[in-house]
Every structure is written in structure tokens, then in C-alpha cells.
Design an enzyme around this catalytic site. Sequence first.
Site, PDB file in Angstrom:
ATOM      1  N   GLU D  29       0.841  -1.191   0.000  1.00  0.00           N
ATOM      2  CA  GLU D  29       0.000   0.000   0.000  1.00  0.00           C
ATOM      3  C   GLU D  29       0.881   1.248   0.000  1.00  0.00           C
ATOM      4  O   GLU D  29       1.837   1.333   0.765  1.00  0.00           O
ATOM      5  CB  GLU D  29      -0.911  -0.022   1.240  1.00  0.00           C
ATOM      6  N   GLU D  68      -4.829  -6.699   2.995  1.00  0.00           N
ATOM      7  CA  GLU D  68      -3.632  -7.401   3.467  1.00  0.00           C
ATOM      8  C   GLU D  68      -3.690  -8.897   3.272  1.00  0.00           C
ATOM      9  O   GLU D  68      -2.702  -9.530   2.896  1.00  0.00           O
ATOM     10  CB  GLU D  68      -3.356  -7.077   4.943  1.00  0.00           C
ATOM     11  N   PHE D  94      -0.642  -4.575  11.174  1.00  0.00           N
ATOM     12  CA  PHE D  94      -1.570  -4.980  10.112  1.00  0.00           C
ATOM     13  C   PHE D  94      -1.339  -6.424   9.672  1.00  0.00           C
ATOM     14  O   PHE D  94      -2.085  -6.957   8.863  1.00  0.00           O
ATOM     15  CB  PHE D  94      -1.448  -4.041   8.900  1.00  0.00           C
ATOM     16  N   HIS D 137      -1.613   0.745  16.622  1.00  0.00           N
ATOM     17  CA  HIS D 137      -0.461   0.956  15.747  1.00  0.00           C
ATOM     18  C   HIS D 137       0.870   0.705  16.434  1.00  0.00           C
ATOM     19  O   HIS D 137       1.904   1.064  15.900  1.00  0.00           O
ATOM     20  CB  HIS D 137      -0.482   2.384  15.185  1.00  0.00           C
TER      21      HIS D 137
HETATM   22  C1  LIG Z   1      -5.492  -2.794   8.055  1.00  0.00           C
HETATM   23  C2  LIG Z   1      -4.845  -1.484   7.773  1.00  0.00           C
HETATM   24  N1  LIG Z   1      -4.108  -1.331   6.664  1.00  0.00           N
HETATM   25  C3  LIG Z   1      -3.498  -0.157   6.402  1.00  0.00           C
HETATM   26  C4  LIG Z   1      -3.619   0.905   7.256  1.00  0.00           C
HETATM   27  C5  LIG Z   1      -2.860   2.221   7.004  1.00  0.00           C
HETATM   28  N2  LIG Z   1      -3.825   3.245   6.604  1.00  0.00           N
HETATM   29  C6  LIG Z   1      -4.384   4.060   7.511  1.00  0.00           C
HETATM   30  S1  LIG Z   1      -5.550   5.043   6.836  1.00  0.00           S
HETATM   31  C7  LIG Z   1      -5.276   4.397   5.301  1.00  0.00           C
HETATM   32  C8  LIG Z   1      -6.092   4.864   4.147  1.00  0.00           C
HETATM   33  C9  LIG Z   1      -7.541   4.633   4.384  1.00  0.00           C
HETATM   34  O1  LIG Z   1      -8.280   5.097   3.298  1.00  0.00           O
HETATM   35  P1  LIG Z   1      -9.853   5.217   3.393  1.00  0.00           P
HETATM   36  O2  LIG Z   1     -10.420   3.939   3.926  1.00  0.00           O
HETATM   37  O3  LIG Z   1     -10.336   5.637   2.057  1.00  0.00           O
HETATM   38  O4  LIG Z   1     -10.125   6.327   4.488  1.00  0.00           O
HETATM   39  P2  LIG Z   1      -9.717   7.865   4.411  1.00  0.00           P
HETATM   40  O5  LIG Z   1      -8.407   8.004   5.072  1.00  0.00           O
HETATM   41  O6  LIG Z   1      -9.686   8.268   2.983  1.00  0.00           O
HETATM   42  O7  LIG Z   1     -10.780   8.557   5.175  1.00  0.00           O
HETATM   43  C10 LIG Z   1      -4.289   3.422   5.343  1.00  0.00           C
HETATM   44  C11 LIG Z   1      -3.798   2.669   4.176  1.00  0.00           C
HETATM   45  C12 LIG Z   1      -4.391   0.705   8.420  1.00  0.00           C
HETATM   46  N3  LIG Z   1      -4.534   1.659   9.338  1.00  0.00           N
HETATM   47  N4  LIG Z   1      -4.997  -0.480   8.635  1.00  0.00           N
END
Ligand SMILES: Cc1ncc(C[n+]2csc(CCOP(=O)(O)OP(=O)(O)O)c2C)c(N)n1
Lengths: 330, 330, 338, 338
Positions: D29, D68, D94, D137
Site C-alpha cells: 500500500e 492485506e 496490520f 499501531h
Molecule cells: C489494516 C490497515 N491497513 C493499512 C492501514 C494504514 N492506513 C491508515 S488510513 C489508510 C487509508 C484509508 O483510506 P480510506 O479507507 O479511504 O479512508 P480515508 O483516510 O480516505 O478517510 C491506510 C492505508 C491501516 N490503518 N490499517
Amino acid sequence: MSNELETKTLLEMQRRMLRIRYFDERASKMLKRGLIPGALHTSIGQEAQVVGACMALGDADYMTGNHRSHGHPIGKGSPLGPLMAELVGKATGICKGKGGSLHLADFSLGSLGESGIVGGNIPIALGAGLSSKVLGNDRVVLSFFGDGAANQGSLYESMNMAGVWKLPVVFLCENNHYALSTPAHTVTSGRIVDRAAGFGIPGVRVENGQNVLAVYEAVRDAVDRARRGEGPTLIEVMTYRFREHSEGLKLGVDYRDADEKEQWLQRDPIAIMREWLIAEGWATADELDALDNEVLDEVEAAYQFADSSPYPDASVAFEDLYTEVAGAGR
Amino acid sequence: MSNELETKTLLEMQRRMLRIRYFDERASKMLKRGLIPGALHTSIGQEAQVVGACMALGDADYMTGNHRSHGHPIGKGSPLGPLMAELVGKATGICKGKGGSLHLADFSLGSLGESGIVGGNIPIALGAGLSSKVLGNDRVVLSFFGDGAANQGSLYESMNMAGVWKLPVVFLCENNHYALSTPAHTVTSGRIVDRAAGFGIPGVRVENGQNVLAVYEAVRDAVDRARRGEGPTLIEVMTYRFREHSEGLKLGVDYRDADEKEQWLQRDPIAIMREWLIAEGWATADELDALDNEVLDEVEAAYQFADSSPYPDASVAFEDLYTEVAGAGR
Amino acid sequence: MSIMTYLGAIGAAQREALTADERVVLIGEDVEANVYGTTGGTGKSRAAEGDFLQTFGRNRIRNTPISEESIVGAAAGAAMTGLRPIVDLSYSSFLYMAMDQFVNQVAKNRYMFGGQASMPVVFRSAMFYGLNTGAHHSDRPYPMFMNVPGLKIIAPASPSDAKGLLRSAIDSDDPVLSFEACPLWGMKEEVQDDEYFIPLGVGRTLREGSDVTIVAISGGVIEATAAADALAAEGVTAEVFDPRTLVPLDVDGIIKAVEKTGRLVIVDPAHRTCGAAAEVSALVAEHAFSSLKAPIVRLTAPDMQIPFSPALEKQMYPKRDGIAAAVRTMLGLAGAAA
Amino acid sequence: MSIMTYLGAIGAAQREALTADERVVLIGEDVEANVYGTTGGTGKSRAAEGDFLQTFGRNRIRNTPISEESIVGAAAGAAMTGLRPIVDLSYSSFLYMAMDQFVNQVAKNRYMFGGQASMPVVFRSAMFYGLNTGAHHSDRPYPMFMNVPGLKIIAPASPSDAKGLLRSAIDSDDPVLSFEACPLWGMKEEVQDDEYFIPLGVGRTLREGSDVTIVAISGGVIEATAAADALAAEGVTAEVFDPRTLVPLDVDGIIKAVEKTGRLVIVDPAHRTCGAAAEVSALVAEHAFSSLKAPIVRLTAPDMQIPFSPALEKQMYPKRDGIAAAVRTMLGLAGAAA
Ligand SMILES: Cc1ncc(C[n+]2csc(CCOP(=O)(O)OP(=O)(O)O)c2C)c(N)n1
Ligand SMILES: Cc1ncc(C[n+]2csc(CCOP(=O)(O)OP(=O)(O)O)c2C)c(N)n1
Ligand SMILES: [Mg+2]
Ligand SMILES: [Mg+2]
């Protein structure tokens, strides 16, 4: 559609949107000044989507959310002081300082907790829906998640189970077009809203997710449906975040097109609602200015509350893991 | 459609269906006699669905499967001896006796392994598709899974990713109407095939999954599409297992309706194909009887091979975990 | 008292709890049809009068799709909002599917939210090891859950413990994982018919002895007692201790048992590295070091996956003969090398 | 040689491997935008000339959806069919999402299929602990993976180890998990510019000493050396040993280090029960019992989730002062209680 809504409700929508905006703006400043540690994701720009959804819920209804977390409990009506204190890590925080920005929760208002794990909160909402159904207590559950989370399998398992059991769950996808740096269209095959059909449940897209009333209506219909025992709905709300993914994050190149961003910034949900309220005669500019000031005062008070509260005693770290102190261990 | 197919191909289809049938019937008897330990899931009744799909693949193409495992490698052309020896736990087994019934694999034929974990094999297929795409080697991947597995989130994550990257993957759902004791309609909201659309990929349902040619055609189209670089397809094949979920399992009450079962038993894929081959003049009854006997001999030989093979030396249990013996440990 | 099997005792505890409290619900794959033998009437059959579905109805007996991640998360959400779910995950090897929900939601929620919610939920699963089902169905994964603060873990090794511990687990306001041992399913003994509760965190002594202490876990207990009995015939007495619950762990009980003999053998059918046996060893090396007369011996499954073939699998878990032999070696007894 | 940060060294190893072998691909990611700083040019920025996307192209740099479980499974499948993927899972917390794929596919496939496939794949993740990000985290979950036979695990504690171990991991034909410590991201030192490979299973001695042995893991290493330096000023010399890889583990190295001093303190930022420290303790209690002069001491994170507030979190991991104090207590030195 507005006739059916009381002035009070309409102004409450605006009030909650303002709360989110000013709370997040203040929190962002506090982070920059080093008063808030850790990560912080604002809902600035997405207030209509959050508040429209929350206002369609009753006080007893449940809600789960994600890392973009402050808006959800604020939208549900949670007082600002304990939320702000939580961001700072104070003893008076809504989670006693143990949760922080990503883990707000206000169980007194049905806010069952925000999750830092993308997609992790969705099955929790499913379970609250099961609870409601088994206990017959008529509560509806709303689960907020992003376009990024819509690629986690848990969503589809949960939609399926809620569909089979006709659970009162509203799956609300906040499609702000990006998951961190990743444009939704590069990682999403098909359209999120269209995924509902294959799971035998209605899918609704709110194209104008910057309009709080549009969101409200869509969610209200889904909530009504859920309460009638007809099962879950997937709602995809199209919106945009005005800030960086998280405050302080600095990526070398913006992954977002400048024009796109500019166009969305023109569609400020709070400005849109304000204009509409005035144009339709629900409130005067003066009244709305006064509301603005009230909310600014609230946020200031929340800041003062957080600032003047003590940090938790170190021993607090060792409480609340279990309901009782664990057995005979040393 | 049959004109485009060679007699050879048609008879090969029947041969492979017979192999699965007689192999599984023999294995079932061996289990009852205590010659095969552990659990054993037959594909009896589902031969058309398995063979129709496998015959649409080239030798270099990949395949992953699930606990209902024997049919898949047999369908792909794997010799019966090492498969049978594996079920018995012999040193000559295709996996040296370490896998057993649920974990057959024949990498020489692109069979990347059956999985005892429902849904676990689907992301593996996705990865083989990624490999094919990155390396540009033109291989297609087919992933077999059941109606029960279609409720695992991994399927939707994988369909999405395959869709976004246009990977050459065919997702093949063997809908035999039950997951163990659980009727699919009680745990599936909507129709499985309809889930493809929301992920932007074609969904095809083979209503007559007892007809090997119907399955073959649907899968061939999907394979062609994949090979052209147009991405994945979801195929749902409607079929039925003629036996209990696993051999020897005794549930007090049959969860399957007697009439339903009887009707499906009338739709024996091998009988259907036999009649059609004769009716359309592709083979005579005598020729097909001879084929029957050939396959029975093959199965007998496989049994003899398994039976006369030695058990593995105990030390074999300590090989193959890593490619090299792990470092400096004691 | 009646004679009950281990499996029957689990069924009985569930029935008791479902009867005692309306908020208890049962969630899992194939629970309607009683495929795994703990949701039926008296026997392992749906036909029997009064199976769970008939008795408690479809509102409380929830036959699920195969969606472990969401099942576990849903049970957590339900437990946070008024239900007290028992989740039947059938095989322990399927828990990984829901690992994120276990670690990030079940174990952390109460803590992260400052105690706003409690989570009364039980997750049952059976360790099908030693039955030639191959690597995917043979896991004994409790050690990794022991490394996750916020979970409680029971591992009953007898019918009466199974009933009493499971009842306590269901009555606990915290999440509890129950790891049940298939090799013990058929084990029978007298079990109290009425309700009783065995507190979590209190082990039991199965044999008294002064030469060596054997701490044994789950399916290892029956092997350890058999070894102790064989040794007794040779004049060697072993103290056999079963902690019964892994979190909380009866550390005092373990320490006392070791202090008595000064020698420790740990019998644990799980994998070795970072296993339960490692933890017991470390606790003893911390708290009973001065009473130790010999190196601590761990008898565990090796750090190897589980092979299918009977010719291969049978050597993978600690058995009575190996345990007795290890004790003899430790005591420097003649013939120990044999 | 150039001065490199820990994070820079990880980026450098990846770049080297991608350059050396066409079959190496990078999956994860937000890897296109170099959000986590290891897929960029020289710095932590996409803008820099020659970031991974520009250099290796979209066919090999795969920016993924948030999925994941399927990412890990796909990497396994790809590794079984000719690629050598490096998977960036960003936060270690994660990994649970993909636990089933890790345990049931990645770790078991080669074994179950009798060695028909090998699986050259590396899964990287960073342990963001001590940074006030809250329980979701902050995990350091390597102990649970150590209990899974079939995985290899590296835990580099310096820039040069990060580069050399990661290169060996990528070159290994077996699956390797790399647990990287965020508290070390900024750590700088001279690192060899050309390719080099640190073998898995060989630890390193950071300080020589004769009074006590400190075995330290990951972020604990820097704390242990600081403690050793403080103790040296007081005339106490500590042998500091970093195993560097957790599977395979340099058991001989650990045993030798303990035999030298007869005293062992283990420093491990992961949770305590069934943790890496428990394993080290158990190994020593088995293999170096006779040289032990004092109880083994484990300094770990407590069995508690990680709180958010700086006022709470800072006490959760073993630090230099606590390590030095534990050594003083162990040696019965004056002022030890302070
Ligand atoms: C299981 C998991 N994978 C990756 C992340 C890292 N991460 C945190 S927010 C995010 C993006 C989330 O995007 P979205 O669901 O569209 O929410 P937004 O931030 O756009 O509101 C990522 C990849 C995480 N917190 N949890
Ligand atoms: C993750 C997981 N959950 C549950 C099981 C137990 N189980 C084995 S087969 C099966 C039913 C599978 O049904 P389906 O996918 O329709 O395949 P079929 O047996 O009908 O061919 C179940 C529940 C399992 N093996 N793996
Ligand atoms: Mg988004
Ligand atoms: Mg099925």
C-alpha cells in the site's frame, strides 16, 4: 424536502458541522505546536457526510468508525471537552487518555469506538446489529469506513451476514476518492455502490456528499428500512478531504490533481448549508454568525478543558485491560 | 458446439470424469477399511464441473483448489498412483506423504496445491496470476472454491485486485448447494454470480453444471479472455455432491431434502456425457465400456502402487520445511 | 454425578449457560446440525430430542456463513452491546482467519476505550491434532494468543474441568478463548450434574511426588499422568501439575510444585519456540531459580509443521514413554539412554 | 561507505535487490508515493529523481488496495511461480489481517506439498512503538510468528544490519518476515555501499564483558548498549549480544555469551508472555543451566496493551535506566534499589 424538518434540526446540522470543522482546525494547530502527540486525521471537507449520517440516527442507535475519527462522535453529539482531552492524552479524556485520536469512543451515545485498523470496525457494527436483533431493542447501527476500507474482505462478509440475517446495519462508505496517497480508481475494480446488489441488499450513492441534507435523506431512508426489519443498506457518499491524509504528513509530490482539489474546495459543505439556510429563510446571516461564535467558544472551552486537565497517573496504564484483575499470576 | 472439438478431447473428458469417479469410490472404500486415515471429501457427482474446467486449461496453466481435492489434480491430468499413495500416507505420495487428502499438489502440471482452509487458496491463485502478468508468460490461473468459500472475504479482495490489475485469473465457484451441513441459501445473501458485477468483472453462471461441455465452454471463454489480457472472470457452476460432505461423517438427520437429492442423483454427469457421446456418434457403447475398464485398471494400478509402496521414514517429517537447514540453532 | 465425555461436558456447560441466561447466544458454522457434537441433545446427533436449535431457537442459535473474521468481530460487537456470545470456531486452525479481530478488537477494545465497554464472549475451538488431518487442521495455536494481553485462555484436560472452566469462561465479563483437545474428546469421568464453576487461574495437582515436577498442558496432561504412574512403579515419584488456564496462569501453583522437587519437565503439545513451555520455563527460572537442581526440560512438538502420514505424525507430540524417559535421564537413572 | 539511516539502509537493500534480479517485485500500500520512506529516491520523497516507480516501473512496483490478506497470499502465490516479491506491510499491527495466509499458506505450503515449491518472499513491516499512536499501531508481534515453523524472522537493530540482513532475506528461498523498529528509523552509521549479505542465524556481540550478559532484541539493543556503557563507567562490564535474526536463532552465540558471565538479562520490547525473551530464557535454562549464577531476568513490555498518552506509554518498554538498574540489583550492588 425541508418542510418536514424543524428549524432546530437544520441548525443542529450546521452546528455539528461547525463543531467538526473548528474542532479539527484547532486540533491541527495543537498538533503543530506539539500539544497533541501521534497521528491526527481531520474530517475537514467531509462534515456534511458525517453529520448528515449521524443526524439520521437516534440517540440510542450505535455507530462505529475509523481512523478519521473525530467527526464521528462529534456528529453523534459527543461533548467536545473529553474528546479534545483525549487527543492530548489527559486523564479527563473520553478514554482516560488511553485511546487517543484514532480510538475515540463515547458509549453513552452509542459510539462504540473508532478503529485504527482499516476495515476492522465493520464486523463490530455487524455484531451490534445482531445484538439489536436478538434483544429486539430496535437499535440501528451505522458503520463509517472509507473507499480504501471497501477493499477489505470484512466488508463483504459483513454485508452478506447482515443481509442473510436482515440485521439493522447501515454500511456507509465515505468515498473521499483517496486512501492515503492512493487514488480510489487505481485500486477499485467496478464501483463500490454496485457491490451491494451481489449481496442482495440495496446500494445507494449520494453523489452530492457535500450537501448535508442529501446525505441525511439517504441515510434516513436506510435507517428507516433497517428499523422496519428489512435489513442492511450500503451507502456510498462521494466527498473529499480538504487536508492531507493526516496532519503533518508531508509527501514530496501531491498525488492529487491541483484542479480537482480546487474544484472540491469550492464545494465546502458548511458554506453550502449556510447559503441554503439563508436562501430558504431558515436562518439569517446574523443568526448563523452567532452560531459560528457559539461553536468557536465551545471549541475554546474544550481546549481549555483539555489544557487544564492533568495527565493520567502512570498506574492508569495498568487498568481496564480486564474487568477484574487477572488471577493468580505474579 | 461439438464440431470444433476433437473426438480425442471429448473422450479425454469422459476419461477424466471416470478417473475421478472410480478414484474416489475406491478411496472411499479404502477409508472404510482403515487404509486411508484422516478426512476424505469426494467429488462424486461434481465430475463435470471439475473436468470441464480443467480441460479448458493448458498444461502450463495454474490451478489451486480446496478440501474437495482429489478431482482437481486428476482433472488437470495428474497420474493416479502418486495421488493414491498420498492419501494412504506413503513415501511415494505426490507430497511424500506429508500432505494427505486435503493437500494434494502436482506442480509439474501447474497444480499449486489444494487447501484445507476454506477460502485460503484464492489469494494464492491471485498471486500466480500476478506472476504470469509480470513475467509475461501467458499462463492462466484457475481457482476452485465452493459456495461456502464464497462467503470468505478473501474472494472479494482477490476479485478486486485481479480486476484492477487485469490478471489472468478464473474464479470458479463450485456451487453444490451446501457447505458441510449448511444450505447455501441460508447463508448467502443474493446470488454469488451477481457479485462479479460490483467488482467490475464478468460473472457467468453455468446452470447445467452436470454437463461437462457446458462447463468447458464457459471456462474456455473465461480462459480466452484472461489470455487476451482482459482480466478475470467469476464463474458459478451449479452442481451437487452425491455423497456426504466427507466420507464417514454421520449426521443424525440429513440436512438435504430426499426429493432434491433424488433429482440430482438422476443427473449424473458421467451418464449424461456417455449418452451424449453415443447419441451424437462420437463413440459407441462398446468403446465407452472399454474406456470404463481402462480407467478401472488405472485405479486398480494406483491402488496397487499405493499399497505396495513403503511408508516414509520417520526422518522425512523433518525435511522440506525450509529449502536449507535453518541456521545455527541447536 | 453422571459419567460424561469431555465433548459431552462441553455441550452440558453450553446448555447450562444458555438456559441460565437469555443473553447467551451460540454462533458458529454448522452449529444447527450439531456437526461437532456440542450443540446436540444428549448424543452427537441432530435427531435427538431437544437439541440446541429446538430448545433455544434460531434467534439464539446462529448458524453462520464461513466468514470467521466477521463472526469473531460480530461476537465482539454483540458482547459490547448486551449479548454474551459463545462462538464455536470448530478447528483451532481457523482462528488465524480472524486474527485481526482477536488482537486488534477483542483484546484491545476495552483497554483503548478506557474501560467503557466490557466484552463477555467465549471463543471455542478444538485442536484436532494426532488424527492425520494434515498441517491445515492440526494446529495448537494457544501460545500466540498468550502473547496477546487482554485475552483469557482456558485449556481443559478432563471432562469435569471442561464443564467447570467453560461455565466460568461464559460467566466472565472478559473475552475467553477455549482450546479443547480432540484427543480427549472421548475421555470419560464422573461429572457433577449441577452448575459449578472452576475459577480461572487455579491449576490442579494430579499426582503428588518429590523427585520431579511435570507441568503438563492440555492433551499433555493425560500423557504426563501415565508417565508418572509408570515411573511410580519404578520408585520415582513425580508431581504432576496442570495449570488448566493459560491466562491467567497459576504461577504460584507452578512455582510451589517446582520448589517441592527442584526438577522441572514441561509437557506441551504446541510448537516449541515461544510456546507455553517456554513461558513456564522462564517463570521458573525467574521465581524458583534457587530451588532448581537440574536444567529445565521442555517436551513439546518440534518446530516443524504437522505431516499427514501416520508414519510421520505419531512422533510429533510428547507421549508418555518420552516423558518417562526424559525424567529418567534427568535423574541419571540406569537405562535412561534406552 | 556512506552514512546511512536505518530507513535509508532498508531502501538501499531493496533498490539493490530490484536492480540485481528482475524477478524481484515490490508490493504494498502506498509504495508508489513512498509514504513510508523506503521506496523513494535518496530521501523520503516521491519528487526525488529516480524513485522506485520511475526506476523499475509499474509492472514491478505494485501499489495495492488495502487488502492485506490477499496481498500476503498473492505474494506467496507469486513466489511459488517465479517471482521474488518484497511485500511492504507498513505497520506490523496490520499483519494480523493476513494471519491465515502467513500461517496456513506461507509457512506450510512447502512442507505440505513435500518440497515441490519454494517460496522466496519477504514481508517487511515496521513496529511503530513509543510514538503515541495508540494500541492499534504499536504492536511488536514477532513472538507469535516465532511460534510458526516455516517462517524466518529478522529484526535488525542498526543500519548496516538492516541492509545486510534484508539483502540476505531477499536472496533466501524461504519466506522471511522483517520486523523493523521505528524508534531506530533515524539511527545513522557508516554503511558499505556495495552489496553484502549478513547470514541469517548469526548474532553479533556489541560489548564485551564479564559480569553479566545482556541479550537484546530490536529496539532493545540500543538501550542495552547504553546501559552497558553506563555500567562500564561504574566498573561493571556487560556482554551485549544481539541475535539479529529470531528464526533461525543464534543459540550457540547466546549460550556462549551466557557461559562467559553466568548471568543473563534479556531485553525485549515485545509483550512478555510467550515472548522472544521467554524463548531465550528457556534455551539458556536448558543449555547453560550449570553456568547460571542467578535467576534469569526478563525486561519486556508488560502484558498490557499500549496506551496512547505520553504520560502512560513511556513506561511500557525496557529502557537503559531500567536495564542498568536490573543489572545492579542482580549483582547486589549498592544503590540497586534506587
Ligand atoms: C489494516 C490497515 N491497513 C493499512 C492501514 C494504514 N492506513 C491508515 S488510513 C489508510 C487509508 C484509508 O483510506 P480510506 O479507507 O479511504 O479512508 P480515508 O483516510 O480516505 O478517510 C491506510 C492505508 C491501516 N490503518 N490499517
Ligand atoms: C476457514 C475454514 N473454515 C471452516 C472450515 C471447515 N469446513 C471444511 S469444508 C467446509 C464446507 C465448505 O463448503 P464449500 O465451500 O461449499 O465446499 P464443498 O465442501 O461444498 O465442496 C467447512 C465449513 C475450513 N476447513 N476452513
Ligand atoms: Mg478515502
Ligand atoms: Mg458447497
